[in-house]
Design a protein around this motif. Sequence first.
Motif, PDB file in Angstrom:
ATOM      1  N   LYS A  67     -11.408 -12.809 -65.706  1.00  0.00           N
ATOM      2  CA  LYS A  67      -9.971 -13.033 -65.517  1.00  0.00           C
ATOM      3  C   LYS A  67      -9.566 -12.797 -64.059  1.00  0.00           C
ATOM      4  O   LYS A  67      -8.745 -13.544 -63.505  1.00  0.00           O
ATOM      5  CB  LYS A  67      -9.186 -12.123 -66.463  1.00  0.00           C
ATOM      6  CG  LYS A  67      -9.268 -12.536 -67.933  1.00  0.00           C
ATOM      7  CD  LYS A  67      -8.402 -11.684 -68.803  1.00  0.00           C
ATOM      8  CE  LYS A  67      -8.485 -12.091 -70.269  1.00  0.00           C
ATOM      9  NZ  LYS A  67      -7.982 -13.471 -70.484  1.00  0.00           N
ATOM     10  N   THR A  68     -10.137 -11.773 -63.443  1.00  0.00           N
ATOM     11  CA  THR A  68      -9.846 -11.501 -62.029  1.00  0.00           C
ATOM     12  C   THR A  68     -10.337 -12.647 -61.152  1.00  0.00           C
ATOM     13  O   THR A  68      -9.629 -13.089 -60.237  1.00  0.00           O
ATOM     14  CB  THR A  68     -10.509 -10.184 -61.597  1.00  0.00           C
ATOM     15  OG1 THR A  68      -9.980  -9.108 -62.373  1.00  0.00           O
ATOM     16  CG2 THR A  68     -10.256  -9.905 -60.120  1.00  0.00           C
ATOM     17  N   TRP A  69     -11.525 -13.139 -61.447  1.00  0.00           N
ATOM     18  CA  TRP A  69     -12.074 -14.259 -60.661  1.00  0.00           C
ATOM     19  C   TRP A  69     -11.222 -15.506 -60.821  1.00  0.00           C
ATOM     20  O   TRP A  69     -10.920 -16.181 -59.847  1.00  0.00           O
ATOM     21  CB  TRP A  69     -13.517 -14.517 -61.101  1.00  0.00           C
ATOM     22  CG  TRP A  69     -14.227 -15.532 -60.258  1.00  0.00           C
ATOM     23  CD1 TRP A  69     -14.948 -15.289 -59.116  1.00  0.00           C
ATOM     24  CD2 TRP A  69     -14.263 -16.949 -60.459  1.00  0.00           C
ATOM     25  NE1 TRP A  69     -15.450 -16.462 -58.622  1.00  0.00           N
ATOM     26  CE2 TRP A  69     -15.043 -17.499 -59.417  1.00  0.00           C
ATOM     27  CE3 TRP A  69     -13.724 -17.801 -61.416  1.00  0.00           C
ATOM     28  CZ2 TRP A  69     -15.305 -18.874 -59.302  1.00  0.00           C
ATOM     29  CZ3 TRP A  69     -13.975 -19.164 -61.316  1.00  0.00           C
ATOM     30  CH2 TRP A  69     -14.743 -19.685 -60.278  1.00  0.00           C
ATOM     31  N   ALA A 123      -8.065 -15.660 -61.574  1.00  0.00           N
ATOM     32  CA  ALA A 123      -6.770 -15.448 -60.903  1.00  0.00           C
ATOM     33  C   ALA A 123      -6.883 -15.630 -59.401  1.00  0.00           C
ATOM     34  O   ALA A 123      -5.935 -16.044 -58.742  1.00  0.00           O
ATOM     35  CB  ALA A 123      -6.234 -14.061 -61.234  1.00  0.00           C
ATOM     36  N   SER A 124      -8.076 -15.356 -58.856  1.00  0.00           N
ATOM     37  CA  SER A 124      -8.265 -15.463 -57.404  1.00  0.00           C
ATOM     38  C   SER A 124      -8.446 -16.905 -56.942  1.00  0.00           C
ATOM     39  O   SER A 124      -8.409 -17.189 -55.748  1.00  0.00           O
ATOM     40  CB  SER A 124      -9.477 -14.652 -56.972  1.00  0.00           C
ATOM     41  OG  SER A 124     -10.690 -15.276 -57.390  1.00  0.00           O
ATOM     42  N   PRO A 182     -12.830  -8.840 -68.117  1.00  0.00           N
ATOM     43  CA  PRO A 182     -11.885  -8.552 -67.033  1.00  0.00           C
ATOM     44  C   PRO A 182     -12.327  -9.128 -65.690  1.00  0.00           C
ATOM     45  O   PRO A 182     -11.505  -9.563 -64.887  1.00  0.00           O
ATOM     46  CB  PRO A 182     -11.832  -7.029 -66.980  1.00  0.00           C
ATOM     47  CG  PRO A 182     -12.485  -6.534 -68.200  1.00  0.00           C
ATOM     48  CD  PRO A 182     -13.341  -7.609 -68.737  1.00  0.00           C
ATOM     49  N   ARG A 183     -13.634  -9.127 -65.437  1.00  0.00           N
ATOM     50  CA  ARG A 183     -14.143  -9.703 -64.193  1.00  0.00           C
ATOM     51  C   ARG A 183     -13.838 -11.199 -64.134  1.00  0.00           C
ATOM     52  O   ARG A 183     -13.452 -11.724 -63.081  1.00  0.00           O
ATOM     53  CB  ARG A 183     -15.656  -9.498 -64.090  1.00  0.00           C
ATOM     54  CG  ARG A 183     -16.115  -8.059 -63.958  1.00  0.00           C
ATOM     55  CD  ARG A 183     -17.627  -8.000 -64.063  1.00  0.00           C
ATOM     56  NE  ARG A 183     -18.147  -6.634 -63.991  1.00  0.00           N
ATOM     57  CZ  ARG A 183     -19.403  -6.314 -64.274  1.00  0.00           C
ATOM     58  NH1 ARG A 183     -20.252  -7.255 -64.647  1.00  0.00           N
ATOM     59  NH2 ARG A 183     -19.808  -5.057 -64.194  1.00  0.00           N
TER      60      ARG A 183
END
Length: 208
Positions: free
Chosen positions: A202-204, A206-207, A199-200
């Motif tokens: 994917k968040t990175w 996306a940013s 999840p980390r």
Amino acid sequence: MLKLYAVPVSLYCAKLRIVLRHKQLEWEELPPPGGYGSQAYKDLVPGGSLPALDHDGHLFSDSEAIAEYLNELQPEPDMLPGGKLERARIRERSRFHDTRLEPALRALFPMIGRNPGAEAVSEKWSALAERLEQMEPLLPQATPHLTLADCGMPVTCLWIGELARHFQAPSIMSARMQGYLEGLNAHGAVAGELAQYAPRLKTWMASR
């Protein structure tokens, strides 16, 4: 007390967390003081690299050195097993990951979230595919035991999958490599780290 200076999406920090989990060691994870690359952190770790480990006031960096230290600190389960030949092959595979495969993956990072052009991506992607192919002969036939050489691969290959989707690049994971990863991911320490890391990542992504 073990204190690990780390950042959430660092591949090498994830590698060490797998070692710590597999050894069932307790640790405190801290961000680098002042942020990665800061002078405050370089005052602590002159090279400024991550991860770094502080064990009761003794601080050192380099993920390979830390991994071997942890293996000696907590001998069981042994992650550098066997005779001198087997240990040399484990080190060979681990060094190949750190000095050949991971840098080929990292070469794609500056292109994330930009429009570098298909030719530029293809060149870097082909270089990464070549490194994966070169690593295959070094792989064990099975992964009943998790060794120090195995701890970097799960997260590196997670990145490869994410970047394949991001760049719409062809799969470069062979059947043998996929089978090896399935064996790795069955280990509790690997599964535990990937559950938090994915999840980390994917968040990175996306940013970007």
